[in-house]
Design a protein around this motif. Structure first.
Motif, PDB file in Angstrom:
ATOM      1  N   SER A  58       0.848  -1.199   0.000  1.00  0.00           N
ATOM      2  CA  SER A  58       0.000   0.000   0.000  1.00  0.00           C
ATOM      3  C   SER A  58       0.882   1.246   0.000  1.00  0.00           C
ATOM      4  N   PRO A  59       0.314   2.408  -0.333  1.00  0.00           N
ATOM      5  CA  PRO A  59       1.112   3.644  -0.320  1.00  0.00           C
ATOM      6  C   PRO A  59       1.801   3.901   1.021  1.00  0.00           C
ATOM      7  N   ARG A  60       1.094   3.653   2.131  1.00  0.00           N
ATOM      8  CA  ARG A  60       1.701   3.884   3.439  1.00  0.00           C
ATOM      9  C   ARG A  60       2.856   2.917   3.685  1.00  0.00           C
ATOM     10  N   ALA A  61       2.717   1.671   3.223  1.00  0.00           N
ATOM     11  CA  ALA A  61       3.797   0.698   3.384  1.00  0.00           C
ATOM     12  C   ALA A  61       5.034   1.132   2.614  1.00  0.00           C
ATOM     13  N   LEU A  62       4.855   1.610   1.391  1.00  0.00           N
ATOM     14  CA  LEU A  62       5.984   2.097   0.604  1.00  0.00           C
ATOM     15  C   LEU A  62       6.657   3.277   1.294  1.00  0.00           C
ATOM     16  N   GLU A  63       5.848   4.144   1.865  1.00  0.00           N
ATOM     17  CA  GLU A  63       6.390   5.319   2.568  1.00  0.00           C
ATOM     18  C   GLU A  63       7.247   4.892   3.761  1.00  0.00           C
ATOM     19  N   LEU A  64       6.728   3.984   4.579  1.00  0.00           N
ATOM     20  CA  LEU A  64       7.473   3.540   5.754  1.00  0.00           C
ATOM     21  C   LEU A  64       8.752   2.800   5.365  1.00  0.00           C
ATOM     22  N   ALA A  65       8.732   2.129   4.223  1.00  0.00           N
ATOM     23  CA  ALA A  65       9.905   1.391   3.765  1.00  0.00           C
ATOM     24  C   ALA A  65      10.896   2.272   3.022  1.00  0.00           C
ATOM     25  N   GLY A  66      10.509   3.496   2.745  1.00  0.00           N
ATOM     26  CA  GLY A  66      11.406   4.396   2.035  1.00  0.00           C
ATOM     27  C   GLY A  66      11.573   4.056   0.558  1.00  0.00           C
ATOM     28  N   VAL A  67      10.597   3.400  -0.005  1.00  0.00           N
ATOM     29  CA  VAL A  67      10.645   3.038  -1.430  1.00  0.00           C
ATOM     30  C   VAL A  67       9.957   4.147  -2.217  1.00  0.00           C
ATOM     31  N   VAL A  68      10.749   4.925  -2.946  1.00  0.00           N
ATOM     32  CA  VAL A  68      10.205   6.111  -3.616  1.00  0.00           C
ATOM     33  C   VAL A  68      10.408   6.092  -5.124  1.00  0.00           C
ATOM     34  N   GLY A  69      11.113   5.082  -5.634  1.00  0.00           N
ATOM     35  CA  GLY A  69      11.378   5.027  -7.065  1.00  0.00           C
ATOM     36  C   GLY A  69      12.036   3.732  -7.450  1.00  0.00           C
ATOM     37  N   PRO A  70      12.547   3.641  -8.677  1.00  0.00           N
ATOM     38  CA  PRO A  70      13.196   2.404  -9.135  1.00  0.00           C
ATOM     39  C   PRO A  70      14.413   2.059  -8.271  1.00  0.00           C
ATOM     40  N   VAL A  71      14.695   0.764  -8.193  1.00  0.00           N
ATOM     41  CA  VAL A  71      15.824   0.269  -7.405  1.00  0.00           C
ATOM     42  C   VAL A  71      16.576  -0.762  -8.260  1.00  0.00           C
ATOM     43  N   ALA A  72      17.897  -0.697  -8.230  1.00  0.00           N
ATOM     44  CA  ALA A  72      18.715  -1.676  -8.955  1.00  0.00           C
ATOM     45  C   ALA A  72      19.022  -2.858  -8.042  1.00  0.00           C
ATOM     46  N   PHE A  73      18.912  -4.075  -8.591  1.00  0.00           N
ATOM     47  CA  PHE A  73      19.165  -5.299  -7.826  1.00  0.00           C
ATOM     48  C   PHE A  73      20.186  -6.162  -8.553  1.00  0.00           C
ATOM     49  N   ASP A  74      20.830  -7.057  -7.796  1.00  0.00           N
ATOM     50  CA  ASP A  74      21.759  -8.008  -8.397  1.00  0.00           C
ATOM     51  C   ASP A  74      21.033  -9.165  -9.065  1.00  0.00           C
ATOM     52  N   GLU A  75      19.784  -9.406  -8.680  1.00  0.00           N
ATOM     53  CA  GLU A  75      18.986 -10.465  -9.281  1.00  0.00           C
ATOM     54  C   GLU A  75      17.841  -9.826 -10.066  1.00  0.00           C
ATOM     55  N   ALA A  76      17.046 -10.662 -10.744  1.00  0.00           N
ATOM     56  CA  ALA A  76      15.965 -10.143 -11.593  1.00  0.00           C
ATOM     57  C   ALA A  76      14.747  -9.788 -10.748  1.00  0.00           C
ATOM     58  N   SER A  77      14.886  -8.769  -9.924  1.00  0.00           N
ATOM     59  CA  SER A  77      13.783  -8.235  -9.130  1.00  0.00           C
ATOM     60  C   SER A  77      13.465  -6.829  -9.624  1.00  0.00           C
ATOM     61  N   GLU A  78      12.261  -6.347  -9.284  1.00  0.00           N
ATOM     62  CA  GLU A  78      11.859  -5.038  -9.806  1.00  0.00           C
ATOM     63  C   GLU A  78      10.847  -4.369  -8.882  1.00  0.00           C
ATOM     64  N   VAL A  79      11.095  -3.106  -8.587  1.00  0.00           N
ATOM     65  CA  VAL A  79      10.079  -2.232  -8.024  1.00  0.00           C
ATOM     66  C   VAL A  79       9.379  -1.586  -9.219  1.00  0.00           C
ATOM     67  N   VAL A  80       8.183  -2.030  -9.511  1.00  0.00           N
ATOM     68  CA  VAL A  80       7.481  -1.553 -10.712  1.00  0.00           C
ATOM     69  C   VAL A  80       7.080  -0.085 -10.512  1.00  0.00           C
ATOM     70  N   CYS A  81       7.434   0.730 -11.460  1.00  0.00           N
ATOM     71  CA  CYS A  81       7.158   2.169 -11.371  1.00  0.00           C
ATOM     72  C   CYS A  81       6.431   2.660 -12.629  1.00  0.00           C
ATOM     73  N   GLU A  82       5.669   3.705 -12.449  1.00  0.00           N
ATOM     74  CA  GLU A  82       5.069   4.445 -13.555  1.00  0.00           C
ATOM     75  C   GLU A  82       5.437   5.909 -13.363  1.00  0.00           C
TER      76      GLU A  82
END
Length: 550
Positions: free
Chosen positions: A150-174
Motif C-alpha cells: 500500500s502507499p503507506r507501506a511504501l512510505e514507511l519502507a522508504g521506497v520512492v522510485g526504481p531500485v537496482a538489484f543483483d537479481e531479476a527483481s523489480e520495483v514496478v514504477c510508472e
C-alpha cells in the motif's frame, strides 16, 4: 520381541509388487515388521502391543509432499487469507476484516492474492488503501514471487522510485513512482524490512503449529524448498523438543548474491542430519513465475516479458550447480519457463555425472541402498517445456518435481492470466505430468504450499482431474490426467525415490520405516472428485502416532 503396534482389519495398499495388498501391519521399534493378514500380525503381538482395529480403513505408505516451504510458509501465510478471492471487491472485504483485527498502527498482511483479480485494473497498491483504512499493508500473491504494498507501506519502507538489484527483481514504477507492485524477493524484502519482526519464540510456535497441520493431513515427509544453516538449527530444536512430526529434507537456498566463500561454508554442512531431518540438497531459482512475466522463456510472452533469467549471469548459476554437485549435494532448480527448464538440464549435464551418491545418513544400516545407487538432480515445476527437451529428463537422469495444484484455476478456454501470457502453443506444452512420466522419467508430486493448499488429497485429486476438485462445473484444462495409482505413487514411492530414500520409505514392506497414512477410504479407488472429503484417521512416523483423528 513383540510388536509395539498392530494395525488390524485394514485394507493395506503396500505398493510392493511382491505383496500388493494385506489386511494388517505390525510395527516394532519404528520399523515395519509384519505385513500380512490379521492372524499373522496377532501372532507377533504381545500383552503390551497396542492394537488398533481400523474397521476396514485404508493404509498406504506415508504421504510425502515433494515440494513445500514449511518454515517460510509458516511466516508468510499470516493475515488475511485471500486464496480463492475472485474479485477485487472480495479482496477488499477480506482486507477490511483483517484491518479490524489489527491494532492501531499495525500492519495489515495478506497472502494468496490471485493475479486475475487485478487483470483489469493493473497491480496498484492504491486499490487497497481504503480497505485497510490507510494502514500500511503488504500482500503476497499466490505464488510468493510478487508482493503488493500500500502507499503507506511504501512510505514507511522508504521506497520512492526504481531500485537496482543483483537479481531479476523489480520495483514496478510508472512515471518514476512505485505502483506498489514488487516483483521477486529482493524487491519485496525492501518492504518486509519495515514490518515489525516476529520474536524467535513467535516464529518457533508458528513452526510447531504448521508441522502439526502437516501430520493431520497425513503427511509423513516433505522436501522443504528453502533453507539455511539457521533452518538446520530450527530442525535440531524441533526434534529435541518433540515437535518434528514430519520428516524434512532441508536444502540450502543458493541465490545470485550468495558469495563463493559462503558456498565453501555451506558445503561443509552437507552431511548434517538428525533422526527425522537431513540436508545435502542445494536449491536454486533460475527464473521467476509466468504470471508476473519473470518466468524465463525461449521466446517472450505475449506481453513482451520473460526474456531475463533470475540469475543475471547464467554462467555463475552453472558454476554453482557444478560446485555443489561436486561436493555431493543433490541440486534442485526452480524452473517454470521453457528456457529455464533447458538451462537447468544443461547445468546438470555439464556436471558430467548423473546425480550424486545417496546421502551419508541413508547409506548405513539396514536396509541399505543398492550398490552404486545415485540420487538424480531435480527440476521444480516444469510448467512449460520445449518438445526437444522433454525426453532429456529420462535420458539424462533428471527428476521432474511437479505440482498439479498450480493449474487448478487455469481456464480451459485459456482466458486466465497465466494462459494469456504464454499463448496457445506453449499452453499445449503446459504441466505435462503424464507425458513426462510416460517418457520414463521420475515424476514426484507436491503442493508448493503456501502457494497452493497443503492437502495431499487435493494434490492427488488435481493430478487426476486437471482442475479444481471443488469446482465440478469446470472442464479439465488438458488431457494430462494421471490415474489413481500414479497419483498415489507420486506422493509416496516416487517422492521417496526423488531424494534417494525409497529403500527406507515409500512402500509398505518389512524392514522399512513405519511411516504410514491411514485414510477412511483407499485414495486409488475413491473417485477423484470425492477424495478431498476422505478423512485422515491416523498418521505414523517411525512408528509414532503423530496424528489421530478425533
Amino acid at each position: 520381541m513383540p510388536l509395539d503396534l498392530a494395525l488390524l482389519h485394514a485394507r493395506v495398499r503396500t505398493l510392493d509388487p511382491e505383496r500388493p495388498t494385506a489386511s494388517a501391519v505390525g510395527v516394532q521399534d519404528g520399523r515395519i515388521i509384519v505385513v500380512g493378514d490379521d492372524a499373522e500380525v496377532r501372532a507377533a503381538s504381545g500383552p503390551a502391543t497396542e492394537t488398533v482395529d481400523l474397521g476396514g480403513a485404508a493404509v498406504v505408505p506415508g504421504l510425502i509432499d515433494a515440494h513445500t516451504h514449511p518454515f517460510k510458509g509458516a511466516i508468510d501465510a499470516r493475515g488475511a487469507d485471500l486464496t480463492g478471492a475472485r474479485t477485487l471487491d472480495e479482496v477488499r472485504r477480506r482486507l477490511a476484516e483483517e484491518r479490524a483485527r489489527v491494532p492501531d498502527g499495525g500492519w495489515v498482511l495478506g497472502f494468496g492474492l490471485g493475479y486475475d483479480v487485478l487483470a483489469a485494473t493493473g497491480v496498484r497498491g492504491a486499490l487497497i488503501e481504503d480497505a485497510v483504512g490507510g494502514a500500511p499493508a503488504f500482500l503476497l500473491f499466490m505464488d510468493l514471487h510478487t508482493g503488493l504494498a500500500s502507499p503507506r507501506a511504501l512510505e514507511l519502507a522508504g521506497v520512492v522510485g526504481p531500485v537496482a538489484f543483483d537479481e531479476a527483481s523489480e520495483v514496478v514504477c510508472e512515471d518514476g513512482r512505485p505502483t506498489g507492485e514488487l516483483r521477486e524477493w529482493a524487491a519485496m524484502d525492501l518492504v518486509r524490512a519495515a514490518i515489525p519482526a516476529l520474536t524467535g519464540e513467535d516464529r518457533h510456535r508458528l513452526y510447531v503449529a504448521q508441522l502439526r497441520r502437516f501430520a493431520a493431513l497425513g503427511i509423513t515427509g516433505t522436501h522443504a524448498m528453502d533453507g539455511s544453516l539457521a533452518t538446520h538449527d530450527t530442525l535440531r530444536r524441533l526434534e529435541a523438543e518433540g515437535g518434528l512430526r514430519t520428516r524434512v529434507v532441508a536444502p540450502f537456498w543458493i541465490t545470485p548474491e550468495t558469495p563463493r566463500d559462503a558456498w565453501q561454508v555451506l558445503a561443509g554442512h552437507g552431511d548434517a542430519h538428525g533422526a527425522r531431518w537431513r540436508g545435502g540438497v542445494a536449491k536454486f531459482f533460475v527464473d521467476g513465475v509466468i504470471d508476473s512475466g519473470t518466468g524465463w522463456l525461449v521466446e517472450p510472452d505475449t506481453a513482451g516479458d520473460g526474456t531475463l533469467p533470475f540469475w543475471p549471469d547464467p554462467a555463475r548459476y552453472r558454476e554453482a550447480v557444478g560446485f555443489f554437485a561436486g561436493h555431493g549435494f543433490q541440486c534442485a532448480t526452480h524452473a517454470c519457463g521453457d528456457r529455464a527448464v533447458r538451462e537447468a538440464l544443461d547445468a546438470y549435464r555439464a556436471t558430467g555425472a548423473v546425480g550424486v551418491p545417496v546421502h551419508p545418513s541413508l547409506r548405513a544400516g539396514d536396509p541399505a541402498p543398492a550398490p552404486g545407487t545415485r540420487v538424480q538432480h531435480r527440476v521444480e515445476h516444469v510448467e512449460t517445456i520445449q518438445p526437444e527437451d522433454l525426453p532429456r529428463f529420462a535420458a539424462e537422469g533428471v527428476t521432474a518435481s511437479m505440482q498439479t495444484q498450480h493449474m487448478m484455476d487455469l481456464a480451459p478456454d485459456r482466458s486466465d492470466n497465466w494462459s494469456r501470457r504464454l499463448g496457445d502453443d506453449r499452453c499445449d506444452r503446459a504441466f505435462l505430468t503424464r507425458t513426462i512420466r510416460e517418457s520414463g522419467a521420475l515424476v514426484a508430486l507436491g503442493s508448493d504450499w503456501p502457494v497452493v493448499g497443503l492437502d495431499p488429497r487435493e494434490g492427488m485429486a488435481s493430478a487426476r482431474l486437471r482442475r479444481d476438485p471443488a469446482d465440478p462445473g469446470r472442464a479439465p484444462y488438458d488431457d494430462q490426467a494421471l490415474d489413481g495409482l500414479q497419483a498415489l505413487l507420486g506422493y509416496t514411492r516416487d517422492a521417496a525415490r526423488a531424494v534417494g530414500e525409497d529403500h527406507r520409505r515409500g512402500t509398505i514392506r518389512p524392514g522399512l520405516d513405519a511411516d504410514l497414512t491411514v485414510l477412511a477410504e483407499d485414495p486409488v479407488d475413491t473417485p477423484a472428485a470425492d477424495l478431498t472429503a476422505v478423512p485422515v484417521l491416523l498418521t505414523l512416523v517411525a512408528g509414532e502416532v503423530v496424528h489421530r483423528a478425533g
